[in-house]
Design a protein around this motif. Structure first.
Motif, PDB file in Angstrom:
ATOM      1  N   MET A   1      27.362  48.595  21.943  1.00 34.78           N
ATOM      2  CA  MET A   1      28.199  48.752  23.141  1.00 34.78           C
ATOM      3  C   MET A   1      27.287  48.533  24.337  1.00 34.78           C
ATOM      4  N   ASP A   2      27.823  47.871  25.363  1.00 32.83           N
ATOM      5  CA  ASP A   2      27.106  47.756  26.627  1.00 32.83           C
ATOM      6  C   ASP A   2      25.696  47.166  26.442  1.00 32.83           C
TER       7      ASP A   2
ATOM      8  N   THR B   1      37.204  53.903  21.595  1.00 32.17           N
ATOM      9  CA  THR B   1      35.981  54.699  21.755  1.00 32.17           C
ATOM     10  C   THR B   1      36.222  56.206  21.661  1.00 32.17           C
TER      11      THR B   1
ATOM     12  N   ASN C   1      30.919  42.798  24.279  1.00 28.99           N
ATOM     13  CA  ASN C   1      30.605  43.719  23.172  1.00 28.99           C
ATOM     14  C   ASN C   1      30.938  43.085  21.819  1.00 28.99           C
TER      15      ASN C   1
ATOM     16  N   ASP D   1      34.785  44.601  29.429  1.00 31.86           N
ATOM     17  CA  ASP D   1      33.520  44.629  28.688  1.00 31.86           C
ATOM     18  C   ASP D   1      33.706  44.287  27.206  1.00 31.86           C
TER      19      ASP D   1
ATOM     20  N   LEU E   1      31.076  52.817  31.839  1.00 33.25           N
ATOM     21  CA  LEU E   1      31.065  51.686  30.907  1.00 33.25           C
ATOM     22  C   LEU E   1      30.132  51.907  29.728  1.00 33.25           C
ATOM     23  N   ASN E   2      29.078  52.685  29.942  1.00 35.40           N
ATOM     24  CA  ASN E   2      28.157  52.950  28.831  1.00 35.40           C
ATOM     25  C   ASN E   2      28.459  54.293  28.178  1.00 35.40           C
TER      26      ASN E   2
ATOM     27  N   ALA F   1      35.418  49.048  23.719  1.00 37.92           N
ATOM     28  CA  ALA F   1      35.325  48.710  25.145  1.00 37.92           C
ATOM     29  C   ALA F   1      35.818  49.881  25.969  1.00 37.92           C
TER      30      ALA F   1
ATOM     31  N   THR G   1      32.257  48.206  17.297  1.00 37.76           N
ATOM     32  CA  THR G   1      32.211  48.050  18.748  1.00 37.76           C
ATOM     33  C   THR G   1      33.561  48.396  19.354  1.00 37.76           C
TER      34      THR G   1
ATOM     35  N   ARG H   1      23.644  47.481  24.009  1.00 37.41           N
ATOM     36  CA  ARG H   1      22.665  48.303  23.292  1.00 37.41           C
ATOM     37  C   ARG H   1      23.162  48.619  21.888  1.00 37.41           C
TER      38      ARG H   1
END
Ligand code: ASP
Length: 358
Positions: free
Chosen positions: A171-172, A104, A148, A144, A189-190, A134, A132, A174
């Protein structure tokens, strides 16, 4: 159900490309401290094996490891490798959709890169490419990554009314356009989701979809992927209290081809930089201005008239503006080699008008 890509797979499948990241990371003491971990430890095939029982029986998966890195170490050569792999997958009639697992930290750069180099191609072919990642390593108790990755696979493989081919991210729980994904928090997390009112598989919000279509209408042609070793050198410089002209003059005798100024407020920079930035442009260095605030647009001639030749970044953040500028400078060179006369400003201006979809 899933196989590493040794012999080419000819039946319809989803290709999952692994780049590494926390989604493939392992913590040494996951129960005590899941945030002390190493990214890019597990192969993408083993991430798929872990979620195998949740994958619908009619979905065939093929995986390919492009890299296995902590994405803070992302290189331009790896972007070339990934972009070429995505374009090859899109061209393959057996590949129905593509998922990319990625760290990320720099997913923001990869998102805009794939949009600008593969977005039109994916749209024309009606295929979805889903990024995606995590925030927790794979062996953390509440990891997560598995959910995802499942969301991304479902979205890549499910026909969804009205949802065009393109470059997306999830992600998360969404979804958003990959070019709108950015890490905006160190640990939440988001953290990577900048904006999206929609959910991943099957519940795409119609007003968000109309935003996607508006962006796609503006994006008319993909830019060429720079070959390995041919990426123009572009730096990001942040304007701040106490800025010195040497920060700019330093680059005048270098091979730098472009500078992105992460300015204060509306993208303004310290007066101490003015003369040396004018000199940089005269020197042939491409110059783009954005804001260091992390939100809002940077518009031409605001708050004051721009240095001649300098472009405002629109809604592009500094990391995105840097990738966009590299691709624009490269496109200018390719264009001139082909005997045409479009400049990096022509290419960059097309990118800077793309809106963020909220
Ligand atoms: N440092 C990690 C990476 O970008 C963070 C993550 O994946 O969440 O690879």
């Amino acid at each position: 159900m899933s196989s590493q890509q040794d012999a080419p797979e000819t039946s319809p499948h989803i290709l999952v490309l692994g780049m590494g990241g926390t989604i493939a990371g392992l913590a040494s003491s996951p129960d005590q401290n899941p945030m002390q971990y190493e990214a890019g430890q597990l192969e993408v095939a083993s991430l798929l094996a872990h979620i195998q029982s949740a994958i619908p029986g009619n979905v065939k998966l093929v995986s390919k490891q492009v890299a296995n890195i902590n994405s803070r170490n992302l290189t331009e050569s790896l972007l070339t490798l990934l972009g070429d792999a995505v374009r090859e997958a899109l061209a393959n009639t057996s590949v129905k959709g593509v998922v990319v697992t990625h760290g990320t930290d720099t997913i923001e750069e990869t998102g805009i890169f794939l949009q600008l180099t593969c977005g039109k191609y994916a749209q024309n072919l009606g295929k979805r490419v889903i990024l995606t990642g995590a925030m927790l390593p794979a062996n953390a108790p509440k990891a997560d990554g598995p959910s995802n990755l499942l969301d991304a696979i479902r979205w890549a493989s499910t026909p969804i009314d009205n949802c065009p081919g393109g470059i997306y991210a999830v992600m998360d729980g969404r979804a958003c356009l990959a070019m709108d994904l950015a890490k905006r928090h160190g640990s939440a997390l988001n953290a990577p989701i900048q904006a999206s009112p929609s959910s991943s598989a099957g519940l795409i919000n119609p007003s968000w979809l109309s935003g996607v279509k508006a962006v796609q209408a503006l994006w008319t042609e993909d830019l060429p992927i720079p070959k390995e070793g041919e990426w123009p050198w572009v730096e990001i410089l942040t304007s701040h209290a106490g800025a010195r002209s040497e920060t700019i003059t330093h680059w005048l005798n270098s091979k730098v081809k472009g500078l992105v100024i992460a300015g204060s407020g509306m993208g303004g920079f310290h007066d101490a930089w003015k003369d040396s930035l004018v000199a940089a442009v005269k020197h042939g260095i491409a110059l783009v201005r954005t804001t260091r605030t992390g939100a809002g647009e940077t518009l031409p001639d605001l708050p004051e008239k721009d240095i001649s030749g300098c472009l405002a970044s629109g809604s592009l953040t500094a990391p995105r503006a840097r990738i966009a500028l590299q691709l624009s400078v490269y496109a200018e060179k390719q264009n001139q080699t082909a005997g045409k006369s479009l400049t990096w400003q022509d290419f960059f201006a097309r990118i800077a008008v793309l809106p963020v979809i909220r």
